[in-house]
Design a protein around this motif. Sequence first.
Motif, PDB file in Angstrom:
ATOM      1  N   ASN A  90    -122.359  -3.002  79.311  1.00 56.52           N
ATOM      2  CA  ASN A  90    -123.341  -2.515  78.333  1.00 56.52           C
ATOM      3  C   ASN A  90    -124.765  -2.927  78.694  1.00 56.52           C
ATOM      4  OD1 ASN A  90    -121.426  -1.208  76.769  1.00 56.52           O
ATOM      5  ND2 ASN A  90    -121.027  -3.015  75.532  1.00 56.52           N
ATOM      6  N   ASP A  91    -124.929  -4.091  79.324  1.00 60.02           N
ATOM      7  CA  ASP A  91    -126.274  -4.556  79.679  1.00 60.02           C
ATOM      8  C   ASP A  91    -126.813  -3.928  80.964  1.00 60.02           C
ATOM      9  OD1 ASP A  91    -126.212  -6.155  77.455  1.00 60.02           O
ATOM     10  OD2 ASP A  91    -125.680  -7.989  78.561  1.00 60.02           O
ATOM     11  N   ASN A  92    -125.935  -3.597  81.909  1.00 59.99           N
ATOM     12  CA  ASN A  92    -126.396  -3.207  83.245  1.00 59.99           C
ATOM     13  C   ASN A  92    -126.054  -1.782  83.670  1.00 59.99           C
ATOM     14  OD1 ASN A  92    -127.452  -5.866  84.031  1.00 59.99           O
ATOM     15  ND2 ASN A  92    -125.319  -6.476  83.835  1.00 59.99           N
ATOM     16  N   PHE A  93    -125.300  -1.046  82.891  1.00 59.62           N
ATOM     17  CA  PHE A  93    -124.933   0.324  83.269  1.00 59.62           C
ATOM     18  C   PHE A  93    -125.491   1.282  82.239  1.00 59.62           C
ATOM     19  CE2 PHE A  93    -122.080   4.005  83.405  1.00 59.62           C
ATOM     20  CZ  PHE A  93    -122.134   4.296  84.745  1.00 59.62           C
ATOM     21  N   SER A  94    -126.110   2.346  82.711  1.00 63.49           N
ATOM     22  CA  SER A  94    -126.674   3.334  81.788  1.00 63.49           C
ATOM     23  C   SER A  94    -125.724   4.526  81.689  1.00 63.49           C
ATOM     24  CB  SER A  94    -128.049   3.790  82.264  1.00 63.49           C
ATOM     25  OG  SER A  94    -127.955   4.358  83.548  1.00 63.49           O
ATOM     26  N   PHE A  95    -125.273   4.764  80.487  1.00 69.12           N
ATOM     27  CA  PHE A  95    -124.393   5.896  80.221  1.00 69.12           C
ATOM     28  C   PHE A  95    -125.232   7.151  80.034  1.00 69.12           C
ATOM     29  CE2 PHE A  95    -121.992   2.248  78.599  1.00 69.12           C
ATOM     30  CZ  PHE A  95    -120.810   2.421  79.291  1.00 69.12           C
ATOM     31  N   GLY A  96    -124.586   8.292  80.165  1.00 68.11           N
ATOM     32  CA  GLY A  96    -125.265   9.551  79.893  1.00 68.11           C
ATOM     33  C   GLY A  96    -125.491   9.709  78.395  1.00 68.11           C
ATOM     34  N   ASP A  97    -126.178  10.765  78.019  1.00 73.29           N
ATOM     35  CA  ASP A  97    -126.464  10.989  76.603  1.00 73.29           C
ATOM     36  C   ASP A  97    -125.197  11.237  75.795  1.00 73.29           C
ATOM     37  OD1 ASP A  97    -129.125  10.706  77.115  1.00 73.29           O
ATOM     38  OD2 ASP A  97    -129.487  12.848  77.355  1.00 73.29           O
ATOM     39  N   GLU A  98    -124.211  11.801  76.433  1.00 79.09           N
ATOM     40  CA  GLU A  98    -123.007  12.192  75.703  1.00 79.09           C
ATOM     41  C   GLU A  98    -121.780  11.449  76.204  1.00 79.09           C
ATOM     42  OE1 GLU A  98    -123.072  16.348  76.388  1.00 79.09           O
ATOM     43  OE2 GLU A  98    -124.605  16.713  74.897  1.00 79.09           O
ATOM     44  N   GLU A  99    -121.933  10.164  76.565  1.00 78.97           N
ATOM     45  CA  GLU A  99    -120.817   9.372  77.063  1.00 78.97           C
ATOM     46  C   GLU A  99    -120.769   8.017  76.378  1.00 78.97           C
ATOM     47  OE1 GLU A  99    -120.273  10.684  81.678  1.00 78.97           O
ATOM     48  OE2 GLU A  99    -121.659   9.076  81.210  1.00 78.97           O
ATOM     49  N   LYS A 100    -119.566   7.466  76.335  1.00 81.85           N
ATOM     50  CA  LYS A 100    -119.403   6.095  75.872  1.00 81.85           C
ATOM     51  C   LYS A 100    -118.206   5.495  76.591  1.00 81.85           C
ATOM     52  CE  LYS A 100    -116.559   7.007  71.831  1.00 81.85           C
ATOM     53  NZ  LYS A 100    -116.394   6.778  70.402  1.00 81.85           N
ATOM     54  N   LEU A 101    -118.102   4.184  76.537  1.00 74.97           N
ATOM     55  CA  LEU A 101    -117.048   3.458  77.227  1.00 74.97           C
ATOM     56  C   LEU A 101    -115.749   3.579  76.452  1.00 74.97           C
ATOM     57  CD1 LEU A 101    -116.763   1.618  79.729  1.00 74.97           C
ATOM     58  CD2 LEU A 101    -117.045  -0.309  78.206  1.00 74.97           C
ATOM     59  N   GLY A 102    -114.695   3.933  77.171  1.00 82.85           N
ATOM     60  CA  GLY A 102    -113.388   4.078  76.551  1.00 82.85           C
ATOM     61  C   GLY A 102    -112.499   2.883  76.837  1.00 82.85           C
ATOM     62  N   GLU A 103    -111.197   3.120  76.820  1.00 76.38           N
ATOM     63  CA  GLU A 103    -110.238   2.030  77.005  1.00 76.38           C
ATOM     64  C   GLU A 103    -110.165   1.595  78.468  1.00 76.38           C
ATOM     65  OE1 GLU A 103    -106.124   3.060  76.472  1.00 76.38           O
ATOM     66  OE2 GLU A 103    -106.525   5.126  77.042  1.00 76.38           O
ATOM     67  N   ARG A 159    -108.806 -16.216  92.442  1.00 73.15           N
ATOM     68  CA  ARG A 159    -109.193 -15.501  91.229  1.00 73.15           C
ATOM     69  C   ARG A 159    -110.697 -15.325  91.118  1.00 73.15           C
ATOM     70  NH1 ARG A 159    -106.546 -18.099  86.167  1.00 73.15           N
ATOM     71  NH2 ARG A 159    -107.626 -16.354  85.227  1.00 73.15           N
ATOM     72  N   CYS A 160    -111.393 -15.329  92.242  1.00 71.22           N
ATOM     73  CA  CYS A 160    -112.855 -15.158  92.232  1.00 71.22           C
ATOM     74  C   CYS A 160    -113.264 -13.692  92.288  1.00 71.22           C
ATOM     75  CB  CYS A 160    -113.483 -15.898  93.419  1.00 71.22           C
ATOM     76  SG  CYS A 160    -113.503 -17.667  93.214  1.00 71.22           S
ATOM     77  N   HIS A 161    -112.312 -12.798  92.438  1.00 68.08           N
ATOM     78  CA  HIS A 161    -112.613 -11.370  92.551  1.00 68.08           C
ATOM     79  C   HIS A 161    -111.765 -10.615  91.531  1.00 68.08           C
ATOM     80  CE1 HIS A 161    -113.452  -7.465  94.288  1.00 68.08           C
ATOM     81  NE2 HIS A 161    -112.157  -7.226  94.240  1.00 68.08           N
ATOM     82  N   GLY A 162    -112.371  -9.621  90.910  1.00 72.05           N
ATOM     83  CA  GLY A 162    -111.630  -8.788  89.971  1.00 72.05           C
ATOM     84  C   GLY A 162    -112.267  -7.422  89.854  1.00 72.05           C
ATOM     85  N   SER A 163    -111.445  -6.437  89.524  1.00 68.12           N
ATOM     86  CA  SER A 163    -111.974  -5.089  89.294  1.00 68.12           C
ATOM     87  C   SER A 163    -111.294  -4.509  88.064  1.00 68.12           C
ATOM     88  CB  SER A 163    -111.762  -4.193  90.515  1.00 68.12           C
ATOM     89  OG  SER A 163    -110.396  -3.978  90.724  1.00 68.12           O
ATOM     90  N   TRP A 164    -112.075  -3.801  87.283  1.00 72.22           N
ATOM     91  CA  TRP A 164    -111.600  -3.178  86.062  1.00 72.22           C
ATOM     92  C   TRP A 164    -111.992  -1.708  86.097  1.00 72.22           C
ATOM     93  CZ3 TRP A 164    -113.431  -8.066  86.374  1.00 72.22           C
ATOM     94  CH2 TRP A 164    -112.694  -9.083  85.779  1.00 72.22           C
ATOM     95  N   THR A 165    -111.108  -0.868  85.603  1.00 75.25           N
ATOM     96  CA  THR A 165    -111.362   0.570  85.527  1.00 75.25           C
ATOM     97  C   THR A 165    -111.330   0.991  84.062  1.00 75.25           C
ATOM     98  OG1 THR A 165    -110.320   0.893  87.667  1.00 75.25           O
ATOM     99  CG2 THR A 165    -110.616   2.844  86.307  1.00 75.25           C
ATOM    100  N   PHE A 166    -112.386   1.652  83.642  1.00 77.99           N
ATOM    101  CA  PHE A 166    -112.506   2.108  82.264  1.00 77.99           C
ATOM    102  C   PHE A 166    -112.583   3.628  82.230  1.00 77.99           C
ATOM    103  CE2 PHE A 166    -114.145  -2.163  82.118  1.00 77.99           C
ATOM    104  CZ  PHE A 166    -113.668  -2.662  80.924  1.00 77.99           C
ATOM    105  N   LYS A 167    -112.119   4.176  81.149  1.00 80.32           N
ATOM    106  CA  LYS A 167    -112.206   5.612  80.932  1.00 80.32           C
ATOM    107  C   LYS A 167    -113.535   5.903  80.244  1.00 80.32           C
ATOM    108  CE  LYS A 167    -109.206   9.201  79.188  1.00 80.32           C
ATOM    109  NZ  LYS A 167    -107.986   9.472  78.429  1.00 80.32           N
ATOM    110  N   LEU A 168    -114.229   6.936  80.676  1.00 81.73           N
ATOM    111  CA  LEU A 168    -115.474   7.358  80.027  1.00 81.73           C
ATOM    112  C   LEU A 168    -115.154   8.492  79.061  1.00 81.73           C
ATOM    113  CD1 LEU A 168    -117.989   7.350  82.995  1.00 81.73           C
ATOM    114  CD2 LEU A 168    -117.777   5.683  81.177  1.00 81.73           C
ATOM    115  N   LEU A 169    -115.579   8.342  77.829  1.00 81.54           N
ATOM    116  CA  LEU A 169    -115.301   9.331  76.794  1.00 81.54           C
ATOM    117  C   LEU A 169    -116.541  10.149  76.493  1.00 81.54           C
ATOM    118  CD1 LEU A 169    -113.328   7.049  74.323  1.00 81.54           C
ATOM    119  CD2 LEU A 169    -112.398   8.575  76.056  1.00 81.54           C
ATOM    120  N   SER A 170    -116.328  11.384  76.153  1.00 81.62           N
ATOM    121  CA  SER A 170    -117.426  12.273  75.783  1.00 81.62           C
ATOM    122  C   SER A 170    -117.680  12.139  74.282  1.00 81.62           C
ATOM    123  CB  SER A 170    -117.063  13.708  76.136  1.00 81.62           C
ATOM    124  OG  SER A 170    -118.047  14.587  75.679  1.00 81.62           O
ATOM    125  N   THR A 171    -118.938  12.050  73.900  1.00 81.26           N
ATOM    126  CA  THR A 171    -119.275  11.936  72.477  1.00 81.26           C
ATOM    127  C   THR A 171    -119.701  13.265  71.878  1.00 81.26           C
ATOM    128  OG1 THR A 171    -121.548  11.338  73.011  1.00 81.26           O
ATOM    129  CG2 THR A 171    -119.981   9.543  72.688  1.00 81.26           C
TER     130      THR A 171
END
Length: 110
Positions: free
Chosen positions: A41-54, A69-81
């Motif tokens: 939320n602090d460092n990524f800019s979403f589009g006008d019609e997007e929000k972070l999903g699950e 355990r110094c490295h990790g990756s997470w994948t989120f779904k982008l939802l349309s608003t």
Amino acid sequence: MNFKFKRENETLTIEVNLDPRTRLDKPRVRLGMPDIINIINDNFSFGDEEKLGECLSPKYGIDNVYHDRCHGSWTFKLLSTKKPVRKQISKPKPSPRTSKRKTVTKKSLK
């Protein structure tokens, strides 16, 4: 701490690398799911019609004390608003009624 964002189709992947803690005077850094969401939320800019999903790939978290355990990756779904556009559906025209019953004619008796 380094992080990279990768956006593909309707997903957002964040990769986080922590510097390992090699000395006791360095601070311990632990990041879990709420911290990752705050970073996004602090460092990524979403589009006008997007929000972070699950989160599609949840993890327990990363910790710089453990070197594996110094490295990790997470994948989120982008939802349309934006609201979906409702398509106007035309009603079928009623067909003329046809009787399937045979008509009975009365013959006059002579």
